[in-house]
Design a protein around this motif. Structure first.
Motif, mmCIF file in Angstrom:
data_model
loop_
_atom_site.group_PDB
_atom_site.id
_atom_site.type_symbol
_atom_site.label_atom_id
_atom_site.label_comp_id
_atom_site.label_asym_id
_atom_site.label_seq_id
_atom_site.Cartn_x
_atom_site.Cartn_y
_atom_site.Cartn_z
ATOM 1 N N CYS A 51 -8.620 -25.664 9.058
ATOM 2 C CA CYS A 51 -8.392 -26.521 7.886
ATOM 3 C C CYS A 51 -7.574 -27.762 8.233
ATOM 4 O O CYS A 51 -7.851 -28.847 7.738
ATOM 5 C CB CYS A 51 -7.672 -25.749 6.783
ATOM 6 N N HIS A 52 -6.561 -27.593 9.069
ATOM 7 C CA HIS A 52 -5.635 -28.690 9.347
ATOM 8 C C HIS A 52 -6.081 -29.587 10.488
ATOM 9 O O HIS A 52 -5.467 -30.629 10.725
ATOM 10 C CB HIS A 52 -4.228 -28.138 9.612
ATOM 11 N N GLY A 53 -7.151 -29.214 11.179
ATOM 12 C CA GLY A 53 -7.699 -30.053 12.237
ATOM 13 C C GLY A 53 -6.940 -29.932 13.542
ATOM 14 O O GLY A 53 -5.779 -29.529 13.578
ATOM 15 N N GLU A 54 -7.608 -30.295 14.610
ATOM 16 C CA GLU A 54 -7.026 -30.185 15.947
ATOM 17 C C GLU A 54 -5.762 -31.019 16.092
ATOM 18 O O GLU A 54 -4.811 -30.629 16.750
ATOM 19 C CB GLU A 54 -8.063 -30.619 16.982
ATOM 20 N N ASP A 55 -5.752 -32.193 15.464
ATOM 21 C CA ASP A 55 -4.618 -33.100 15.618
ATOM 22 C C ASP A 55 -3.681 -33.096 14.416
ATOM 23 O O ASP A 55 -2.764 -33.901 14.336
ATOM 24 C CB ASP A 55 -5.115 -34.518 15.890
ATOM 25 N N GLY A 56 -3.918 -32.196 13.454
ATOM 26 C CA GLY A 56 -3.052 -32.101 12.280
ATOM 27 C C GLY A 56 -3.408 -33.035 11.148
ATOM 28 O O GLY A 56 -2.753 -33.046 10.112
ATOM 29 N N ARG A 57 -4.455 -33.808 11.315
ATOM 30 C CA ARG A 57 -4.825 -34.790 10.282
ATOM 31 C C ARG A 57 -5.714 -34.208 9.189
ATOM 32 O O ARG A 57 -6.128 -34.907 8.286
ATOM 33 C CB ARG A 57 -5.527 -35.977 10.923
ATOM 34 N N GLY A 58 -6.028 -32.941 9.292
ATOM 35 C CA GLY A 58 -6.859 -32.307 8.272
ATOM 36 C C GLY A 58 -8.291 -32.179 8.714
ATOM 37 O O GLY A 58 -8.666 -32.553 9.829
ATOM 38 N N TRP A 59 -9.085 -31.666 7.833
ATOM 39 C CA TRP A 59 -10.480 -31.389 8.121
ATOM 40 C C TRP A 59 -11.237 -32.685 8.404
ATOM 41 O O TRP A 59 -10.996 -33.719 7.815
ATOM 42 C CB TRP A 59 -11.114 -30.676 6.938
ATOM 43 N N SER A 60 -12.207 -32.605 9.321
ATOM 44 C CA SER A 60 -13.111 -33.724 9.576
ATOM 45 C C SER A 60 -14.445 -33.159 10.059
ATOM 46 O O SER A 60 -14.539 -31.988 10.420
ATOM 47 C CB SER A 60 -12.531 -34.682 10.613
ATOM 48 N N LEU A 61 -15.443 -33.983 10.086
ATOM 49 C CA LEU A 61 -16.769 -33.551 10.541
ATOM 50 C C LEU A 61 -16.729 -33.048 11.981
ATOM 51 O O LEU A 61 -17.499 -32.174 12.355
ATOM 52 C CB LEU A 61 -17.768 -34.695 10.430
ATOM 53 N N GLN A 62 -15.813 -33.585 12.795
ATOM 54 C CA GLN A 62 -15.726 -33.169 14.179
ATOM 55 C C GLN A 62 -15.303 -31.707 14.310
ATOM 56 O O GLN A 62 -15.515 -31.089 15.341
ATOM 57 C CB GLN A 62 -14.731 -34.044 14.959
ATOM 58 N N ASN A 63 -14.690 -31.136 13.269
ATOM 59 C CA ASN A 63 -14.266 -29.740 13.315
ATOM 60 C C ASN A 63 -15.446 -28.780 13.340
ATOM 61 O O ASN A 63 -15.303 -27.635 13.733
ATOM 62 C CB ASN A 63 -13.395 -29.386 12.102
ATOM 63 N N ARG A 64 -16.591 -29.269 12.905
ATOM 64 C CA ARG A 64 -17.807 -28.449 12.841
ATOM 65 C C ARG A 64 -17.573 -27.169 12.028
ATOM 66 O O ARG A 64 -18.057 -26.103 12.363
ATOM 67 C CB ARG A 64 -18.303 -28.114 14.241
ATOM 68 N N MET A 65 -16.790 -27.294 11.003
ATOM 69 C CA MET A 65 -16.495 -26.172 10.106
ATOM 70 C C MET A 65 -16.833 -26.602 8.700
ATOM 71 O O MET A 65 -16.900 -27.792 8.391
ATOM 72 C CB MET A 65 -15.004 -25.801 10.168
ATOM 73 N N VAL A 66 -17.008 -25.632 7.831
ATOM 74 C CA VAL A 66 -17.259 -25.915 6.425
ATOM 75 C C VAL A 66 -16.019 -26.588 5.851
ATOM 76 O O VAL A 66 -14.888 -26.194 6.144
ATOM 77 C CB VAL A 66 -17.556 -24.596 5.669
ATOM 78 N N ARG A 67 -16.226 -27.596 5.035
ATOM 79 C CA ARG A 67 -15.114 -28.321 4.417
ATOM 80 C C ARG A 67 -14.302 -27.361 3.544
ATOM 81 O O ARG A 67 -14.860 -26.606 2.760
ATOM 82 C CB ARG A 67 -15.641 -29.459 3.553
ATOM 83 N N PRO A 68 -12.963 -27.376 3.697
ATOM 84 C CA PRO A 68 -12.132 -26.528 2.827
ATOM 85 C C PRO A 68 -12.353 -26.917 1.362
ATOM 86 O O PRO A 68 -12.633 -28.079 1.058
ATOM 87 C CB PRO A 68 -10.703 -26.860 3.262
ATOM 88 N N PRO A 69 -12.191 -25.975 0.453
ATOM 89 C CA PRO A 69 -12.463 -26.250 -0.964
ATOM 90 C C PRO A 69 -11.400 -27.110 -1.646
ATOM 91 O O PRO A 69 -11.568 -27.489 -2.797
ATOM 92 C CB PRO A 69 -12.505 -24.854 -1.585
ATOM 93 N N VAL A 70 -10.333 -27.421 -0.952
ATOM 94 C CA VAL A 70 -9.266 -28.265 -1.515
ATOM 95 C C VAL A 70 -8.879 -29.305 -0.478
ATOM 96 O O VAL A 70 -9.087 -29.108 0.725
ATOM 97 C CB VAL A 70 -8.021 -27.424 -1.891
ATOM 98 N N PRO A 71 -8.285 -30.423 -0.910
ATOM 99 C CA PRO A 71 -7.809 -31.410 0.069
ATOM 100 C C PRO A 71 -6.722 -30.803 0.967
ATOM 101 O O PRO A 71 -5.908 -30.005 0.514
ATOM 102 C CB PRO A 71 -7.225 -32.527 -0.793
ATOM 103 N N VAL A 72 -6.741 -31.175 2.225
ATOM 104 C CA VAL A 72 -5.766 -30.670 3.188
ATOM 105 C C VAL A 72 -4.870 -31.844 3.590
ATOM 106 O O VAL A 72 -5.382 -32.902 3.953
ATOM 107 C CB VAL A 72 -6.477 -30.075 4.421
ATOM 108 N N PRO A 73 -3.551 -31.672 3.539
ATOM 109 C CA PRO A 73 -2.659 -32.791 3.852
ATOM 110 C C PRO A 73 -2.697 -33.173 5.331
ATOM 111 O O PRO A 73 -2.975 -32.343 6.191
ATOM 112 C CB PRO A 73 -1.276 -32.257 3.477
ATOM 113 N N ASP A 74 -2.400 -34.426 5.587
ATOM 114 C CA ASP A 74 -2.291 -34.940 6.949
ATOM 115 C C ASP A 74 -0.885 -34.609 7.443
ATOM 116 O O ASP A 74 0.101 -35.203 7.001
ATOM 117 C CB ASP A 74 -2.527 -36.448 6.951
ATOM 118 N N LEU A 75 -0.792 -33.655 8.367
ATOM 119 C CA LEU A 75 0.501 -33.190 8.860
ATOM 120 C C LEU A 75 1.141 -34.158 9.848
ATOM 121 O O LEU A 75 2.272 -33.939 10.279
ATOM 122 C CB LEU A 75 0.341 -31.819 9.530
#
Length: 140
Positions: A51-75
């Protein structure tokens, strides 16, 4: 171990070489718990990256995962992360999002991480912070 044809000396060498391999190949787990960004990154990569992404910026298409059902904060945004003390982050990670009025989709990681492991994750996540003015990684 007689059935394997291993004597005491052979077993000792096997044990010590295995232990040395674990410590040198996996330095993240050999570090001091609660203060190691390397250990924190290992746990983050195992559980948080989806959900939080490899770099902490949140979900992106590069994650190759289903989009989380809620917005994920940019850590990585220091201005956002500075609103939370380490104690608050600890509670959200350990008890889940609903504990602190956040999303129910943030699972309680205290089910599989020790308190020291959670401290390592916080140390790692804090290392991702960057100021929006300088764009650099890492909190100064």
């Amino acid at each position: 171990m007689a059935g394997l044809g291993l004597g005491t000396n052979a077993l000792f060498r096997l044990f010590t070489s295995t232990l040395a391999g674990v410590l040198f190949v996996c330095p993240a787990f050999a570090a001091s718990p609660g203060k190691s960004p390397a250990r924190g990154k290992a746990f983050y990569t195992e559980r948080c990256i989806f959900c939080h992404g490899e770099d902490g910026r949140g979900w992106s298409l590069q994650n190759r995962m289903v989009r989380p059902p809620v917005p994920v904060p940019d850590l990585t945004v220091s201005e956002f992360m500075s609103r939370f003390s380490n104690r608050e982050l600890f509670k959200v990670i350990k008890y889940g999002g609903t504990r602190k009025g956040k999303s129910r989709f943030m699972p309680p990681a205290g089910r599989w991480l020790s308190d020291e492991d959670i401290q390592d994750v916080i140390t790692y996540v804090r290392s991702l912070e960057r100021s929006s003015s300088d764009g650099k990684s890492g909190k100064k």
